[in-house]
Structure formats: C-alpha cells, structure tokens
Design a protein around this motif. Structure first.
Motif: not given
Length: 374
Positions: A67-68, A121-125, A129-131, A133-134
């Motif tokens: 997740r990081t 860390t990719a937080n759910d919302d 951060s999700k962008h 990490v991916a």
C-alpha cells in the motif's frame, strides 16, 4: 538544469545586490514573454528547467509494502532544504486536473543540495496517494513547495527523545530520528510505532538496523490487528529512560494522538507534547436534519443545497475543481473569498459572519446560506 543569469554587477552599481539583480532580470524576461510566466515556456523544453517554479524529478520509486510507495525526488535549484519534521506540498496532474497534497520528508534534515524522500500510503479515500502508489515512476516530474511547518526538533537536543507514530505518520518522526542519529546524539531514544500488521511497517528493516547499530535506541513496534495490546496504552512507555523530562513527538491518527496526550498529562512530563495530525477531525458531528440553506458559488454561477460538509467537499460534489492541498487547514491552498453568510470552523467550532473575507474551504462548513467567490 538551471538558467545562468548575467554576471551580477559589482557592489555600488545601480542594480544593487545579487538578489535584486536576479529579480530585476526575472521581471524583465517575464514582461517580455507575457501573458504567460517564463516557466510555462521553459517546461516545453524540459519540465525541470525552471526560472521560479520549484519542481522535482522522481529518481527512484520503490514499494516497501503493497500500500505504499517510496519516492526519492531530486528538486530543482530553488529548493532550500528542510528541517526534520516539516512537510512539503507535492502537486500532480490527474485526468487533466492539478492536485496538491502535503507529505513529510522521511530523510534526515538536508540543505539545498539534498534529495527528498517521501513514503506515501494509499488511503482508501486518497485520490493523490492512490495515484502515486499506482503510477509514480522514475523520470516523472512533480510540483513542489518549500518545506514548511513547526513540528520540528527543538533548537537544543532533548534530554531524552520519545517518538510515537502510527501508520504513515512515521515519516516526520523518522526524519527527526534520523537527524539525531546522523549528528551523533547520545541521549536515550525510544521509537514506538503502530501499524495494522507486520507487513505494513514501511520502514521495518531500517528501524531494526538503526536499533541494532545504536545502543541508545529502544525500538517498540506494535501491530494493532495482530497484537492483543496493539493500541497505545501507558504501559507502552514503561521503562523509558528519563521519561519525565523527555521530549515526546507524536504523529498519526487522531485516536493515537488523543491517547498519547492523555498519558502525557497523567505522567506529568515536564516538556510540552510535540504533535502533528495528518487527518482532519471535526470538533462536533453535524446533524443532517439540522442543516439548511444553499451554497452559491458566484463566480461559476453554480448553486448547491447545503449538506453540512466543509465547503471544499461540497464544491467538488457540485462539479467545481478549486485548488486544494492538505485538506486539513495547514497549507492554505484552498482559500477563497466568502461574500456573505456564516461559516463554522470544523476544527475549532468557531463561527464567522464577516463578509468579503478569505476563508479556508477545507475546514469551514456553511451555517445556513453562504456565497463563495468560486
């Protein structure tokens, strides 16, 4: 890559100091290239070639946990370095929209020539951060701000240092920890970290190595999902050397910070508690049945029924894309003029009825009808 300016005139000439000369040259060049700033032209040649903008190139991207992502970023010449514990604002473009968020460097304090290490860390919302990490890759260029924030080590070394972190709150306290170790601090250091599971401790190997190499370091890692006593209690500070006079630094979720603050007071620790939150927590819950009024975004001609959330959230739900950063009242990226109406600061509970005033959209919610210049 940087731009060379003409040689600075000698002392006593009309141009004055080097800083004044550079500003003068910059103003002339920008005026000649109007209507766009110089950097809009330079980025067509190389996004790291800048006159004023501070940017960074990702030179390394690693995933220490699923997740990081850990990014090593080489900044442009405008970077002035950071103090341990400070944060930077990082900007990325996602689907054509620029988004800005605050992240704390995890590396020890550095000067202008140092890189920046961010572990995200990719937080759910967490859109950004999700962008990252991916999708973050070496060679990508991101926008940066100068380091800011007052969650930092004291000017003089503490008698005893206690670092407490939860989840992604590890980065600013790890920066402090690394800084003390790098300068040969000989006092006792206690590092207490909380993660959901052992696999989610982003700096597990380095923390173990530092504790093994330095006899004055006491490492205590707790897993909130796996351990029966995984959540912070006063017992987790048992036998901390010099705890009564220790400087305690905590960063993490609100529940952790509240628990540490309570124990800090109960133990009668002489030094003030040093803390920084990375999530926004309203002081009071809003009853949806008591919310009324309408939000008017006058510049765009958009209206929305007030649902009680902070204005930034409601503006985005209405299809607007105001500039934003930390989303918790730190960075002042999302300010706008309130033309009329009453707003409530969700952190302090204070209300404000003054018209034609700048407010932070992320931490102010409408009380009744409000007109915002957006």
């Amino acid at each position: 890559m940087s731009i060379r300016t003409p040689q600075t005139p000698s002392r006593g000439t009309a141009a004055g100091s080097p800083g004044r000369w550079n500003r003068l040259v910059g103003s002339i060049v920008e005026a000649a290239l109007s209507p766009h700033p110089v950097d809009r032209y330079l980025e067509l040649l190389d996004p790291m070639l800048t006159w004023r903008d501070l940017r960074g190139e990702i030179v390394r991207a690693e995933q220490p946990t699923p997740r990081t992502v850990r990014l090593t970023i080489g900044p442009t010449r405008q970077w002035r370095g950071h103090r341990a514990g400070q944060f930077v604002q990082l900007s990325v473009v996602i689907d054509g929209v620029r988004h800005t968020r605050c992240f704390s460097p995890a590396n020890a304090a550095t000067g202008p020539d140092g890189d920046i290490e961010l572990t995200i860390t990719a937080n759910d919302d967490g859109l950004v951060s999700k962008h990252l990490v991916a999708h973050a890759r070496p060679g990508d260029v991101v926008g940066l701000s100068q380091a800011d924030g007052d969650f930092v080590l004291p000017e003089t070394d503490p008698t005893s240092a206690v670092f407490i972190s939860g989840g992604s709150g590890v980065t600013p306290v790890l920066s402090m920890f690394r800084t003390l170790v790098a300068r040969g601090y000989a006092g006792p250091i206690t590092f207490v970290h909380y993660a959901r599971t052992a696999s989610e401790v982003a700096y597990r190997d380095e923390l173990l190595a530092l504790a093994s190499a330095h006899p004055n370091v006491d490492l205590r890692v707790h897993h909130t999902r796996d351990d029966r006593d995984g959540h912070f209690t006063a017992a987790h500070l048992d036998d901390v050397p010099g705890v009564v006079d220790a400087d305690v630094f905590v960063c993490g979720p609100r529940a952790l910070m509240d628990a540490v603050a309570e124990v800090h007071g109960a133990l009668g620790i002489s030094q003030p508690l040093h803390s920084e939150a990375f999530t926004l927590t309203p002081t009071t819950a809003v009853d949806p049945d008591s919310v009324e009024g309408e939000l008017t975004f006058s510049r765009s001609g958009t209206t929305a029924t007030n649902d009680g959330r902070p204005i930034l959230d409601q503006a985005e739900a209405a299809g607007l894309t105001p500039e934003s950063g930390c989303r918790m009242g730190i960075c002042f990226s999302c300010t706008a003029v309130k033309k009329s109406g009453c707003t409530r600061n969700v952190l302090t509970g204070e209300t404000d009825t003054e018209s034609d005033t700048q407010i932070q959209l992320c931490i102010n919610a409408p009380v009744g009808s409000v007109d915002i210049e957006l």
